[in-house]
Motif scaffolding. Structure first.
Motif, PDB file in Angstrom:
ATOM      1  N   PRO A   1       0.485 -13.835   9.621  1.00  0.00           N
ATOM      2  CA  PRO A   1      -0.960 -14.081   9.753  1.00  0.00           C
ATOM      3  C   PRO A   1      -1.642 -13.125  10.736  1.00  0.00           C
ATOM      4  O   PRO A   1      -2.765 -12.674  10.489  1.00  0.00           O
ATOM      5  CB  PRO A   1      -1.041 -15.523  10.242  1.00  0.00           C
ATOM      6  N   LEU A   2      -0.973 -12.788  11.823  1.00  0.00           N
ATOM      7  CA  LEU A   2      -1.522 -11.839  12.782  1.00  0.00           C
ATOM      8  C   LEU A   2      -1.655 -10.458  12.144  1.00  0.00           C
ATOM      9  O   LEU A   2      -2.687  -9.795  12.273  1.00  0.00           O
ATOM     10  CB  LEU A   2      -0.645 -11.762  14.028  1.00  0.00           C
TER      11      LEU A   2
ATOM     12  N   GLU B   1      -1.977  -9.772   8.950  1.00  0.00           N
ATOM     13  CA  GLU B   1      -3.036  -9.807   7.943  1.00  0.00           C
ATOM     14  C   GLU B   1      -4.420  -9.743   8.583  1.00  0.00           C
ATOM     15  O   GLU B   1      -5.319  -9.078   8.057  1.00  0.00           O
ATOM     16  CB  GLU B   1      -2.886 -11.048   7.064  1.00  0.00           C
ATOM     17  N   GLU B   2      -4.604 -10.414   9.708  1.00  0.00           N
ATOM     18  CA  GLU B   2      -5.888 -10.369  10.400  1.00  0.00           C
ATOM     19  C   GLU B   2      -6.164  -8.978  10.957  1.00  0.00           C
ATOM     20  O   GLU B   2      -7.289  -8.469  10.847  1.00  0.00           O
ATOM     21  CB  GLU B   2      -5.930 -11.412  11.520  1.00  0.00           C
TER      22      GLU B   2
ATOM     23  N   HIS C   1      -4.957  -6.183   9.785  1.00  0.00           N
ATOM     24  CA  HIS C   1      -5.185  -5.340   8.615  1.00  0.00           C
ATOM     25  C   HIS C   1      -6.607  -5.521   8.091  1.00  0.00           C
ATOM     26  O   HIS C   1      -7.300  -4.542   7.789  1.00  0.00           O
ATOM     27  CB  HIS C   1      -4.159  -5.671   7.528  1.00  0.00           C
ATOM     28  N   ARG C   2      -7.059  -6.754   8.001  1.00  0.00           N
ATOM     29  CA  ARG C   2      -8.421  -7.036   7.543  1.00  0.00           C
ATOM     30  C   ARG C   2      -9.435  -6.392   8.477  1.00  0.00           C
ATOM     31  O   ARG C   2     -10.399  -5.759   8.041  1.00  0.00           O
ATOM     32  CB  ARG C   2      -8.664  -8.544   7.460  1.00  0.00           C
ATOM     33  N   HIS C   3      -9.215  -6.531   9.765  1.00  0.00           N
ATOM     34  CA  HIS C   3     -10.126  -5.961  10.753  1.00  0.00           C
ATOM     35  C   HIS C   3     -10.179  -4.433  10.648  1.00  0.00           C
ATOM     36  O   HIS C   3     -11.268  -3.835  10.670  1.00  0.00           O
ATOM     37  CB  HIS C   3      -9.696  -6.382  12.163  1.00  0.00           C
TER      38      HIS C   3
END
Length: 75
Positions: free
Chosen positions: A47-48, A50-51, A53-55
């Motif tokens: 989850p970290l 993915e966050e 990466h999204r940012h």
């Protein structure tokens, strides 16, 4: 766990070589157990990742250091 992962991916020390140091400390485990711990840690950190990466993908631009590093002295 952090030291095992650091040694494996940053220093390039395979898990089977890390076992000798772990056993010197008095712990009995196997390479398969260490591999399972590394995999479970990666799942917990997903989850970290993915966050982050999204940012990064939402940024207007990204900057990287592409300074060449000489590895071998060749012409």
């Amino acid at each position: 766990m952090a030291e095992i992962i650091y040694d494996k991916f940053v220093l390039g020390v395979p898990l089977y070589r890390q076992l000798s140091g772990i056993r010197r400390l008095g712990y009995q485990t196997s390479e398969a157990t260490l591999a399972n711990w590394v995999n479970k840690s990666a799942q917990q950190l997903l989850p970290l990742y993915e966050e982050l990466h999204r940012h990064l993908c939402s940024a207007h631009h990204l900057q990287g250091d592409e300074t060449p590093i000489e590895v071998l002295r060749e012409p």
